[in-house]
Design an enzyme around this catalytic site. Structure first.
Site, PDB file in Angstrom:
ATOM      1  N   HIS A  70       6.625  -1.509   2.954  1.00  0.00           N
ATOM      2  CA  HIS A  70       6.539  -2.916   3.356  1.00  0.00           C
ATOM      3  C   HIS A  70       5.675  -3.680   2.360  1.00  0.00           C
ATOM      4  CE1 HIS A  70       3.379  -0.626   5.387  1.00  0.00           C
ATOM      5  NE2 HIS A  70       2.618  -1.688   5.249  1.00  0.00           N
ATOM      6  N   HIS A 105       3.133  -6.909   2.159  1.00  0.00           N
ATOM      7  CA  HIS A 105       2.341  -7.883   2.916  1.00  0.00           C
ATOM      8  C   HIS A 105       2.402  -9.244   2.223  1.00  0.00           C
ATOM      9  CE1 HIS A 105      -0.082  -5.079   5.484  1.00  0.00           C
ATOM     10  NE2 HIS A 105       0.210  -4.214   4.529  1.00  0.00           N
ATOM     11  N   ASN A 142       0.823  -1.206   0.000  1.00  0.00           N
ATOM     12  CA  ASN A 142       0.000   0.000   0.000  1.00  0.00           C
ATOM     13  C   ASN A 142       0.861   1.262   0.000  1.00  0.00           C
ATOM     14  OD1 ASN A 142      -2.292  -1.655   0.278  1.00  0.00           O
ATOM     15  ND2 ASN A 142      -2.087  -1.678   2.506  1.00  0.00           N
TER      16      ASN A 142
HETATM   17  P1  5GP Z   1      -0.305  -0.918   5.964  1.00  0.00           P
HETATM   18  O1  5GP Z   1      -1.746  -0.677   6.326  1.00  0.00           O
HETATM   19  O2  5GP Z   1       0.540   0.311   6.241  1.00  0.00           O
HETATM   20  O3  5GP Z   1      -0.113  -1.461   4.582  1.00  0.00           O
HETATM   21  O4  5GP Z   1       0.178  -2.085   6.917  1.00  0.00           O
HETATM   22  C1  5GP Z   1       0.732  -1.883   8.158  1.00  0.00           C
HETATM   23  C2  5GP Z   1       0.702  -3.197   8.887  1.00  0.00           C
HETATM   24  O5  5GP Z   1       1.617  -3.137   9.965  1.00  0.00           O
HETATM   25  C3  5GP Z   1      -0.659  -3.535   9.472  1.00  0.00           C
HETATM   26  O6  5GP Z   1      -1.117  -4.764   8.921  1.00  0.00           O
HETATM   27  C4  5GP Z   1      -0.407  -3.610  10.968  1.00  0.00           C
HETATM   28  O7  5GP Z   1      -1.125  -4.653  11.606  1.00  0.00           O
HETATM   29  C5  5GP Z   1       1.091  -3.844  11.050  1.00  0.00           C
HETATM   30  N1  5GP Z   1       1.717  -3.291  12.242  1.00  0.00           N
HETATM   31  C6  5GP Z   1       1.533  -2.038  12.754  1.00  0.00           C
HETATM   32  N2  5GP Z   1       2.277  -1.871  13.865  1.00  0.00           N
HETATM   33  C7  5GP Z   1       2.954  -3.045  14.052  1.00  0.00           C
HETATM   34  C8  5GP Z   1       3.874  -3.489  15.048  1.00  0.00           C
HETATM   35  O8  5GP Z   1       4.227  -2.779  15.993  1.00  0.00           O
HETATM   36  N3  5GP Z   1       4.358  -4.763  14.916  1.00  0.00           N
HETATM   37  C9  5GP Z   1       3.979  -5.578  13.877  1.00  0.00           C
HETATM   38  N4  5GP Z   1       4.510  -6.797  13.846  1.00  0.00           N
HETATM   39  N5  5GP Z   1       3.110  -5.189  12.930  1.00  0.00           N
HETATM   40  C10 5GP Z   1       2.599  -3.946  13.009  1.00  0.00           C
END
Ligand code: 5GP
Ligand code: ZN
Length: 139
Positions: A101, A103, A88
């Site tokens: 990142h 997924h 994203n």
């Molecule tokens: P995004 O929405 O930015 O594509 O994904 C961010 C992801 O990071 C989310 O799925 C969320 O659950 C994960 N995330 C956020 N904070 C942490 C954290 O402190 N540790 C881990 N392992 N995952 C995290």
């Protein structure tokens, strides 16, 4: 290199704990703390960059290779039935952590999050689609 306010930079530095499934000089791969499915993991480049626009293209190529390797490995270990690879960029696109990142989301028949990626389609006229096609054509 590092953003002092970034949660993923803190995870990479070991200042915030995470469950790490792979690490090398370029990447750390961790389990997502709020997993969409069993085995949901995140590929984090060790150098801070916010998104697809900022990441170095050679590093991105390495990330893609790693995604394939992990998708194969995880699918074998978890015996999942399918696999999503998502990335994203920007708040409107669902990005919540502004450190690039990827997924890795194993998918299973009958899983709770079966509608994870279900979008409804938008309507465009043939003329609009022609214009869009022309506008984004890579020449
Ligand atoms: P995004 O929405 O930015 O594509 O994904 C961010 C992801 O990071 C989310 O799925 C969320 O659950 C994960 N995330 C956020 N904070 C942490 C954290 O402190 N540790 C881990 N392992 N995952 C995290
Ligand atoms: Zn960061």
């Amino acid at each position: 290199m590092r953003d002092e306010n970034c949660i993923f930079c803190k995870i990479i530095a070991g200042e915030i704990p995470s469950r790490t499934i792979f690490e090398n000089e370029d990447f750390k791969v961790i389990l997502d703390v709020n997993p969409a499915s069993k085995g949901h993991a995140l590929i984090l480049p060790k150098n801070h960059c916010a998104n697809i626009y900022e990441i170095d293209e050679d590093l991105l190529a390495k990330a893609a290779k790693l995604a394939k390797k992990l998708a194969e490995h995880m699918s074998g270990q978890l015996k999942c039935d399918g696999f999503n690879i998502l990335q994203n960029n920007g708040e409107v696109a669902g990005q919540t952590v502004f450190h690039f990142h990827i997924h890795l989301i194993p998918r299973y028949h009958g899983m709770k999050n079966k509608d994870l990626l279900n979008w409804t389609h938008e309507e465009f006229t043939a003329e609009e689609q022609d214009q869009i096609c022309e506008k984004i054509k890579l020449k």
